[in-house]
Design a protein around this motif. Structure first.
Motif, PDB file in Angstrom:
ATOM      1  N   TYR A  93       0.858  -1.186   0.000  1.00 22.76           N
ATOM      2  CA  TYR A  93       0.000   0.000   0.000  1.00 22.76           C
ATOM      3  C   TYR A  93       0.898   1.241   0.000  1.00 22.76           C
ATOM      4  O   TYR A  93       2.109   1.156   0.266  1.00 22.76           O
ATOM      5  N   PRO A  94       0.332   2.415  -0.292  1.00 25.46           N
ATOM      6  CA  PRO A  94       1.138   3.640  -0.377  1.00 25.46           C
ATOM      7  C   PRO A  94       1.882   3.946   0.916  1.00 25.46           C
ATOM      8  O   PRO A  94       1.351   3.776   2.012  1.00 25.46           O
ATOM      9  N   GLY A  95       3.135   4.392   0.763  1.00 29.33           N
ATOM     10  CA  GLY A  95       3.937   4.812   1.906  1.00 29.33           C
ATOM     11  C   GLY A  95       4.995   3.836   2.347  1.00 29.33           C
ATOM     12  O   GLY A  95       5.852   4.180   3.161  1.00 29.33           O
ATOM     13  N   LEU A  96       4.977   2.620   1.828  1.00 30.91           N
ATOM     14  CA  LEU A  96       5.947   1.610   2.234  1.00 30.91           C
ATOM     15  C   LEU A  96       7.314   1.838   1.592  1.00 30.91           C
ATOM     16  O   LEU A  96       7.428   2.411   0.501  1.00 30.91           O
ATOM     17  N   GLY A 120       6.007   6.584  -0.539  1.00 29.74           N
ATOM     18  CA  GLY A 120       6.941   5.519  -0.213  1.00 29.74           C
ATOM     19  C   GLY A 120       8.024   5.447  -1.268  1.00 29.74           C
ATOM     20  O   GLY A 120       8.216   6.382  -2.055  1.00 29.74           O
ATOM     21  N   HIS A 121       8.723   4.316  -1.312  1.00 34.46           N
ATOM     22  CA  HIS A 121       9.855   4.211  -2.247  1.00 34.46           C
ATOM     23  C   HIS A 121      10.087   2.753  -2.621  1.00 34.46           C
ATOM     24  O   HIS A 121       9.912   1.855  -1.799  1.00 34.46           O
ATOM     25  N   TYR A 164      13.807  -2.041   5.088  1.00 37.50           N
ATOM     26  CA  TYR A 164      12.580  -2.008   4.294  1.00 37.50           C
ATOM     27  C   TYR A 164      11.404  -2.628   5.040  1.00 37.50           C
ATOM     28  O   TYR A 164      11.560  -3.415   5.971  1.00 37.50           O
ATOM     29  N   ASP A 165      10.203  -2.245   4.564  1.00 32.93           N
ATOM     30  CA  ASP A 165       8.958  -2.816   5.099  1.00 32.93           C
ATOM     31  C   ASP A 165       8.579  -4.102   4.379  1.00 32.93           C
ATOM     32  O   ASP A 165       7.930  -4.976   4.956  1.00 32.93           O
ATOM     33  N   ARG A 166       8.946  -4.194   3.099  1.00 34.16           N
ATOM     34  CA  ARG A 166       8.624  -5.348   2.263  1.00 34.16           C
ATOM     35  C   ARG A 166       9.831  -5.683   1.389  1.00 34.16           C
ATOM     36  O   ARG A 166      10.519  -4.784   0.895  1.00 34.16           O
TER      37      ARG A 166
END
Length: 255
Positions: A93-96, A120-121, A164-166
């Motif tokens: 989702y947006p922001g990750l 996010g990026h 990172y988140d993902r």
């Protein structure tokens, strides 16, 4: 509204699809006559245009699936049926802050960037410079300029920069990256791998378990079975989208 430089899909009465890049003064030539690009722009997205032999063509801007399945490619792509599942399993989702490797042709990168919606990026590692350059062109052609995407040339088996988140892995030996996720993936974050063979899958899952800081491990594959619905003829098609790859997802725990 269509303009010069746009890509469109022209479909004839036999359901043959043609990808056309609109150019000033251009013509699309076919066995059923020619169509001036100006006429296509005039018809617009979702319109009908006639060839010089009076054959109808529908005009549509290409979808993501149209684009990634018809680009001339030198690298294998993650197929749309798997892309959708990976986005959902990865909870994008947006922001990750997202890491992917390798970028290949850029098809999955496009899906990730659309899901991020400019927030996010995305950092994409690719060991081959020619693949990185080609994928950058494909991404720009479909999305235009994006300012939240970085492509890094390097061997991710030797590590990577950032946290990172993902993390999404489409590599021959993705298990070599997992040791770097102890510090490179945030607690509670998700890693998703796209794995062609069952032996690769076993090695990946075994490594996840051995490291002892991953949980909620799930592995699966997706089969797509098209159906024909035409009047009273309602039946499965004679062909099927069979195995393309395994998808494995796991969550990072505190270590």
């Amino acid at each position: 509204m269509l303009k010069y430089g746009d890509k469109v899909i022209l479909t004839d009465h036999k359901k043959n699809k043609h990808t056309v890049t609109l150019k000033e003064g251009g013509k699309f030539s076919t066995n059923y006559g020619y169509i001036e690009h100006d006429k296509i722009i005039e018809a617009g997205n979702g319109g009908i245009v006639l060839s010089s032999k009076n054959i109808k063509y529908t005009v549509l801007k290409p979808t993501y699936i149209d684009y990634v399945m018809h680009i001339k490619r030198n690298a294998q792509i993650i197929y749309p049926k798997d892309t959708a599942a990976m986005l959902m399993e990865g909870d994008v989702y947006p922001g990750l802050e997202i890491l992917e490797s390798g970028i290949g042709q850029g098809a999955f990168s496009i899906a990730l960037l659309r899901a991020l919606a400019g927030k996010g990026h995305l950092v994409s590692y690719e060991i081959r410079e020619d693949f990185a350059e080609q994928s950058a062109r494909f991404i720009k052609e479909f999305l235009g300029d994006v300012d939240n995407h970085t492509i890094r040339i390097g061997n991710i088996y030797e590590g990577f920069e950032g946290v990172y988140d993902r993390v999404f892995l489409d590599l021959p030996e993705p298990w070599h990256v997992l040791k770097y996720l102890k510090d490179g993936l945030r607690d509670g974050g998700i890693v998703v791998a796209y794995i062609p063979t069952v032996l690769q899958l076993k090695t990946f899952v075994d490594t996840l378990k051995e490291l002892n800081y991953f949980a909620d491990i799930e592995s699966f594959e997706l089969i797509k079975r098209p159906w024909k619905v035409d009047g009273l003829s309602v039946r499965p098609e004679m062909w099927i989208y069979n195995h393309s790859a395994f998808i494995c997802r796991a969550r990072k725990m505190q270590s």
